[in-house]
Design a protein around this motif. Sequence first.
Motif, PDB file in Angstrom:
ATOM      1  N   SER A 176      -1.686   3.382  -9.952  1.00 56.27           N
ATOM      2  CA  SER A 176      -2.651   2.315  -9.661  1.00 56.27           C
ATOM      3  C   SER A 176      -3.902   2.477 -10.512  1.00 56.27           C
ATOM      4  O   SER A 176      -4.453   1.492 -11.003  1.00 56.27           O
ATOM      5  N   ALA A 226      -8.309   0.471  -2.786  1.00 59.98           N
ATOM      6  CA  ALA A 226      -7.425  -0.540  -2.192  1.00 59.98           C
ATOM      7  C   ALA A 226      -5.961  -0.148  -2.372  1.00 59.98           C
ATOM      8  O   ALA A 226      -5.148  -0.333  -1.462  1.00 59.98           O
ATOM      9  N   ALA A 227      -5.621   0.413  -3.527  1.00 57.94           N
ATOM     10  CA  ALA A 227      -4.241   0.846  -3.767  1.00 57.94           C
ATOM     11  C   ALA A 227      -3.879   2.002  -2.837  1.00 57.94           C
ATOM     12  O   ALA A 227      -2.757   2.071  -2.314  1.00 57.94           O
ATOM     13  N   GLN A 228      -4.831   2.901  -2.582  1.00 57.99           N
ATOM     14  CA  GLN A 228      -4.575   4.016  -1.678  1.00 57.99           C
ATOM     15  C   GLN A 228      -4.387   3.527  -0.249  1.00 57.99           C
ATOM     16  O   GLN A 228      -3.519   4.022   0.472  1.00 57.99           O
ATOM     17  N   ARG A 261      -3.203   0.600   0.609  1.00 54.27           N
ATOM     18  CA  ARG A 261      -1.862   0.001   0.639  1.00 54.27           C
ATOM     19  C   ARG A 261      -0.780   1.074   0.708  1.00 54.27           C
ATOM     20  O   ARG A 261       0.212   0.918   1.412  1.00 54.27           O
ATOM     21  N   SER A 302      -0.500   2.258   4.257  1.00 50.19           N
ATOM     22  CA  SER A 302      -0.539   1.211   5.275  1.00 50.19           C
ATOM     23  C   SER A 302       0.696   1.202   6.178  1.00 50.19           C
ATOM     24  O   SER A 302       0.663   0.602   7.249  1.00 50.19           O
TER      25      SER A 302
END
Length: 165
Positions: free
Chosen positions: A22, A113-115, A117, A120
């Motif tokens: 990412s 944000a990638a982390q 996701r 999640s």
Amino acid sequence: MTSVTEQLNTLFTSIAFAGRASADDWVRDSGLTRQQGFALRYIEENQHRDVIARELAVVSGTTPASVASLLQGLEDRGYITRTPSPDDSRVKLLAITAAGSDLIEGFDEAVSAAQVRLFSGLSPAEQEQLVTLLERIIETAGVPVMAAPPRRGGSPSGRRGPGGR
């Protein structure tokens, strides 16, 4: 048949590579190389204490010649400045320009944000449980914790833990 230890190592490696991917995606979209992105971010976060090329070579595990070339390219593009140190004119102090700072704006948010996701699929309670288990592994194995780099502006990035950039 794969042992549980091998499975764990494979899963940890997969998670680490997904996080790095990412960051690489963001860097690539910015028009920078991974090394240039790292250098700009490092200079910006540390310029308050007079970063020099030799330090950048050490923290990046790169040769001084490679760092000199990288810095020349960043300077030519207007992303950094190099000014003589008041203590030793042979030493150049590195600083990021407004253009360089603008270029890397949004990196931390995109990676964060990638982390989010990535994890999640676990509930908040499961994430806390995973953190507890990983901290126990770190503690009992005596593994040094690699702190995540501070967020832009020098504020802490939250919980410190394994990995980081």
